[in-house]
Design an enzyme around this catalytic site. Structure first.
Site, short mmCIF file in Angstrom:
data_model
loop_
_atom_site.label_atom_id
_atom_site.label_comp_id
_atom_site.label_asym_id
_atom_site.label_seq_id
_atom_site.Cartn_x
_atom_site.Cartn_y
_atom_site.Cartn_z
N LYS A 52 25.14 32.85 47.15
CA LYS A 52 25.34 33.66 45.95
C LYS A 52 26.80 33.58 45.52
O LYS A 52 27.66 33.11 46.26
CB LYS A 52 24.95 35.11 46.23
CG LYS A 52 25.79 35.80 47.31
CD LYS A 52 25.31 37.22 47.57
CE LYS A 52 26.14 37.88 48.66
NZ LYS A 52 25.75 39.27 48.90
N ARG A 151 21.22 51.29 49.47
CA ARG A 151 21.68 50.38 48.43
C ARG A 151 20.48 49.73 47.75
O ARG A 151 20.21 50.00 46.58
CB ARG A 151 22.63 49.33 49.02
CG ARG A 151 23.29 48.47 47.96
CD ARG A 151 24.25 47.46 48.57
NE ARG A 151 23.59 46.45 49.38
CZ ARG A 151 24.18 45.31 49.78
NH1 ARG A 151 25.45 45.08 49.47
NH2 ARG A 151 23.53 44.45 50.51
N TYR A 273 58.37 41.21 37.32
CA TYR A 273 58.16 42.42 36.52
C TYR A 273 58.65 43.65 37.28
O TYR A 273 58.39 43.83 38.47
CB TYR A 273 56.68 42.58 36.19
CG TYR A 273 56.19 41.68 35.09
CD1 TYR A 273 56.69 41.81 33.79
CD2 TYR A 273 55.25 40.68 35.34
CE1 TYR A 273 56.25 40.98 32.77
CE2 TYR A 273 54.79 39.84 34.33
CZ TYR A 273 55.30 40.00 33.05
OH TYR A 273 54.86 39.17 32.05
N MET A 321 50.32 37.17 36.39
CA MET A 321 49.00 36.62 36.12
C MET A 321 48.88 35.17 36.56
O MET A 321 47.88 34.75 37.14
CB MET A 321 48.66 36.75 34.64
CG MET A 321 47.27 36.24 34.29
SD MET A 321 46.89 36.35 32.53
CE MET A 321 46.76 38.13 32.32
#
Length: 380
Positions: A52, A151, A273, A321
């Site tokens: 998956k 779940r 940053y 990023m």
């Protein structure tokens, strides 16, 4: 770990190597070896393979055939469209189970593409039964039971309602009865034994069918948890099954990011940053081409490392990023010029190490690696 300069290359994917900021190398031979390790550990049970999330981010189109070569004949994905995409890459006789089952209206797509749904609710059972009646034949399915994780799966009350219905299981060919362990990564947790016993008690209310409980970590709990089929996922891709023993799985991925630029900064300077990193002495800083869009979380710089061979180089400042800053002061300048590559995942620093630095798990690191890399698939 594969060596990019010497290991035979099976195929490449993603961006061209010359234009990509980083190269992700996936060792298909290691994936096959990991499959054989868990298969042998669960001898007597069928060993399936969970592919998956695009084989945990590593490419199901390349990984599933490699697993099939190692002996896998049953595959698990989460969504119907993952199964549709996988079907052309494996043998027509190999089975694909859909863990989430079909959403309402997608049942016919399972039949059309030869996918076996895992039925998790009374509603899914009703819709699958209705389709079988309309087609005038029985349809294969797995049935999931909720043994304590809350779940997916049928509860005791759900089972009682289905048993009481006149058409109950009519038209459904139960190929597998399964559940999922909540605490298997902690071998000392008694919850796993409770879930196992609950599964056996609930299964007794159903007609005979193969039984499955364990994914990667559960396989390492021992024979009492193997039953008829095991479903390894993360272990195939090198993630440690638990923290109680050394990782028996071979590492599968290597990620090398390109140095884009270097500079020297001093005590009056800040990096990144927020200028959160301020050196106390002159330091050489490299900006490398990987960031949080490529799977490296913004807060992970605190304990993160890049590697030059066996030499650890601290990540400094906030991860951006598309880039991050690495302190290369103690590395040879000749090996850290723009264009050189540093390891972010590799022989010295595996996926579980990166996960610990980020405060998460190896599963999340692998499935977050993104699609901006040059991908090299290698096999011995």
């Amino acid at each position: 770990m594969p060596h990019c300069t010497s290991a035979p290359r099976l195929s490449d994917a993603g961006w061209p190597r010359a234009r990509a900021g980083a190269t992700l190398t996936i060792d298909l031979d290691a994936i096959r070896a990991n499959y054989r390790t868990v298969r042998d550990l669960a001898a007597g049970a069928e060993c399936a393979a969970v592919v998956k999330a695009d084989a945990y981010g590593l490419g199901a189109a390349q990984v599933a055939p490699a697993l099939e070569q190692a002996g896998a004949r049953t595959f698990f994905v989460a969504h119907v469209d993952e199964g549709i995409a996988l079907r052309p890459h494996i043998a027509p006789t190999s089975r694909i189970f859909i863990l989430h089952g079909p959403l309402a209206g997608a049942e016919a797509d399972c039949v059309r593409h030869d996918l076996i749904p895992v039925l998790n609710s009374v509603e899914q059972i009703r819709d699958w039964r209705t389709l079988a009646h309309g087609l005038g034949r029985t349809l294969p399915a797995a049935v999931q039971l909720d043994t304590g994780m809350s779940r997916f799966g049928l509860s005791e009350q759900d089972l009682a309602g289905i048993d009481a219905a006149p058409d109950g299981w009519r038209g459904i060919d139960r190929r597998l009865v399964m559940s999922h362990l909540a605490c298997a990564d902690d071998p000392s947790d008694p919850a796993s034994a409770r879930q196992r016993d609950h599964l056996l008690a609930m299964r007794a209310r159903l007609p005979a069918a193969p039984l499955s409980l364990s994914a990667s970590s559960g396989i390492f709990l021992g024979r009492d948890f193997h039953f008829d089929l095991v479903r390894p996922g993360a272990a195939l891709y090198g993630v440690a099954p638990n923290d109680s023993a050394p990782n028996p799985m071979r590492p599968v991925v290597r990620l090398q990011a390109r140095i884009l630029q270097t500079r020297t900064v001093g005590p009056r300077d800040g990096v990144g940053y927020g200028l959160t990193y301020r050196p106390t002495s002159a330091r050489r800083i490299a900006t490398i081409a990987a960031g949080y869009a490529d799977g490296f979380m913004r807060h992970a710089a605190r304990d993160g490392r890049a590697w030059l061979g066996t030499q650890a180089l601290p990540i400094v400042g906030r991860i951006s990023m598309d880039s991050m800053a690495v302190d290369i002061t103690d590395a040879p300048e000749s090996l850290t010029a723009p264009g050189a590559m540093l390891d972010l995942l590799g022989p010295q620093h595996g996926v579980d190490d990166v996960a610990r630095a980020a405060g998460t798990i190896g599963y999340e690191i692998l499935t977050s690696l993104g699609h901006r890399y040059h991908r090299a698939y290698e096999a011995i």
